[in-house]
Enzyme design. Structure first.
Site, PDB file in Angstrom:
ATOM      1  NE  ARG A 147       4.202   6.641   1.712  1.00  0.00           N
ATOM      2  CZ  ARG A 147       4.565   5.540   1.969  1.00  0.00           C
ATOM      3  NH1 ARG A 147       4.987   4.652   1.233  1.00  0.00           N
ATOM      4  NH2 ARG A 147       4.250   5.062   3.300  1.00  0.00           N
TER       5      ARG A 147
ATOM      6  CB  ALA B  81       1.738   0.184   6.338  1.00  0.00           C
TER       7      ALA B  81
ATOM      8  CE1 TYR C  32       9.148   4.806   2.666  1.00  0.00           C
ATOM      9  CE2 TYR C  32       7.790   6.907   2.729  1.00  0.00           C
ATOM     10  CZ  TYR C  32       8.026   5.502   3.282  1.00  0.00           C
ATOM     11  OH  TYR C  32       7.743   5.070   4.573  1.00  0.00           O
TER      12      TYR C  32
ATOM     13  CG  ASN D 216       8.312  -2.220   0.026  1.00  0.00           C
ATOM     14  OD1 ASN D 216       7.896  -2.276   1.191  1.00  0.00           O
ATOM     15  ND2 ASN D 216       9.029  -1.041  -0.491  1.00  0.00           N
TER      16      ASN D 216
ATOM     17  CD  GLU E 261      10.782  -7.907   5.200  1.00  0.00           C
ATOM     18  OE1 GLU E 261      10.982  -9.075   5.704  1.00  0.00           O
ATOM     19  OE2 GLU E 261      10.397  -6.936   5.868  1.00  0.00           O
TER      20      GLU E 261
ATOM     21  CG  HIS F 140      11.241  -2.594   4.270  1.00  0.00           C
ATOM     22  ND1 HIS F 140      10.076  -2.455   4.134  1.00  0.00           N
ATOM     23  CD2 HIS F 140      11.665  -3.788   4.902  1.00  0.00           C
ATOM     24  CE1 HIS F 140       9.637  -3.704   4.615  1.00  0.00           C
ATOM     25  NE2 HIS F 140      10.330  -4.597   5.031  1.00  0.00           N
TER      26      HIS F 140
ATOM     27  NE  ARG G 164      10.813   5.782   8.186  1.00  0.00           N
ATOM     28  CZ  ARG G 164       9.691   5.658   7.586  1.00  0.00           C
ATOM     29  NH1 ARG G 164       9.646   4.622   6.476  1.00  0.00           N
ATOM     30  NH2 ARG G 164       8.606   6.445   7.538  1.00  0.00           N
TER      31      ARG G 164
ATOM     32  N   PRO H  19       0.701  -1.217  -0.172  1.00  0.00           N
ATOM     33  CG  PRO H  19      -0.053  -1.164   2.131  1.00  0.00           C
ATOM     34  CD  PRO H  19       0.784  -2.112   1.215  1.00  0.00           C
ATOM     35  CG  ASN H  20      -0.046   4.332   1.300  1.00  0.00           C
ATOM     36  OD1 ASN H  20      -1.189   4.786   1.067  1.00  0.00           O
ATOM     37  ND2 ASN H  20      -0.244   3.470   2.616  1.00  0.00           N
TER      38      ASN H  20
HETATM   39  C1  DQA Z   1       8.401   0.868   3.541  1.00  0.00           C
HETATM   40  C2  DQA Z   1       8.786   1.057   5.134  1.00  0.00           C
HETATM   41  C3  DQA Z   1       7.198   0.864   5.696  1.00  0.00           C
HETATM   42  O1  DQA Z   1       7.388   1.003   7.288  1.00  0.00           O
HETATM   43  C4  DQA Z   1       6.193   1.798   5.222  1.00  0.00           C
HETATM   44  O2  DQA Z   1       5.081   1.577   5.773  1.00  0.00           O
HETATM   45  C5  DQA Z   1       5.976   1.740   3.907  1.00  0.00           C
HETATM   46  C6  DQA Z   1       7.441   1.532   3.161  1.00  0.00           C
HETATM   47  C7  DQA Z   1       9.866   1.154   2.902  1.00  0.00           C
HETATM   48  O3  DQA Z   1       9.865   0.771   1.771  1.00  0.00           O
HETATM   49  O4  DQA Z   1      10.624   1.722   3.482  1.00  0.00           O
HETATM   50  O5  DQA Z   1       5.047   2.108   3.336  1.00  0.00           O
HETATM   51  O6  DQA Z   1       8.095  -0.712   3.213  1.00  0.00           O
END
Ligand code: DQA
Length: 144
Positions: free
Chosen positions: A18, A78, A23, A75, A99, A101, A108, A10-11
């Site tokens: 964003r 959240a 990011y 990825n 995985e 990120h 963080r 998501p997002n």
């Molecule tokens: C994320 C890190 C997560 O904590 C966050 O909710 C994201 C992006 C990252 O790519 O750094 O949406 O996965």
């Protein structure tokens, strides 16, 4: 042809605009295009999906169990920190799971320090921005 699935949670459709200080300025389309090219050069087929819905990510993992996908780069965004359901789906997938990120989640908020997906992941890359996806893809392709 060997197949790899790249899943974005998501997002991540908002990448580029964003919180770019966290990011980066690359869009998801930029990242996917680079990954597709990297896979193509290695003779692999790459399928990429982004969803803001947990169930759609799970459905994509289920489909990967059946279509010969060798590995998943994910990825979970959240959902990393909340989703037992995505963990369960990945536990039912036999291939490689990496995985990724973009940000260094360990630098963080405390709630980002725990990952359900890490309980299944063969490798975890965090904090290297979009380069992390390329490294994850390399790892999947190297081991197939
Ligand atoms: C994320 C890190 C997560 O904590 C966050 O909710 C994201 C992006 C990252 O790519 O750094 O949406 O996965």
């Amino acid at each position: 042809m060997n197949k790899v699935l790249v899943l974005h949670g998501p997002n991540l459709n908002l990448l580029g605009t964003r919180q770019p200080e966290i990011y980066g300025r690359e869009t998801l389309a930029d990242i996917d295009a680079a990954l597709r090219e990297q896979a193509r050069k290695a003779g692999w087929e790459l399928v990429s999906r982004q969803s803001n819905h947990e169930g759609e990510l799970i459905d994509a993992i289920h489909a990967a169990r059946l279509d010969g996908t060798a590995g998943i780069v994910i990825n979970p965004a959240a959902y990393t920190h909340t989703s037992v359901a995505i963990l369960d789906a990945l536990n039912a997938f036999d291939g490689k799971v990496i995985e990724v990120h973009l940000s260094n989640v360990h630098r963080r908020e405390a709630f980002r320090h725990h990952s359900y997906v890490s309980l299944r992941a063969d490798g975890v890359i965090a904090g290297l921005g979009s380069r992390g996806y390329g490294l994850a893809l390399e790892a999947v392709m190297a081991d197939a």
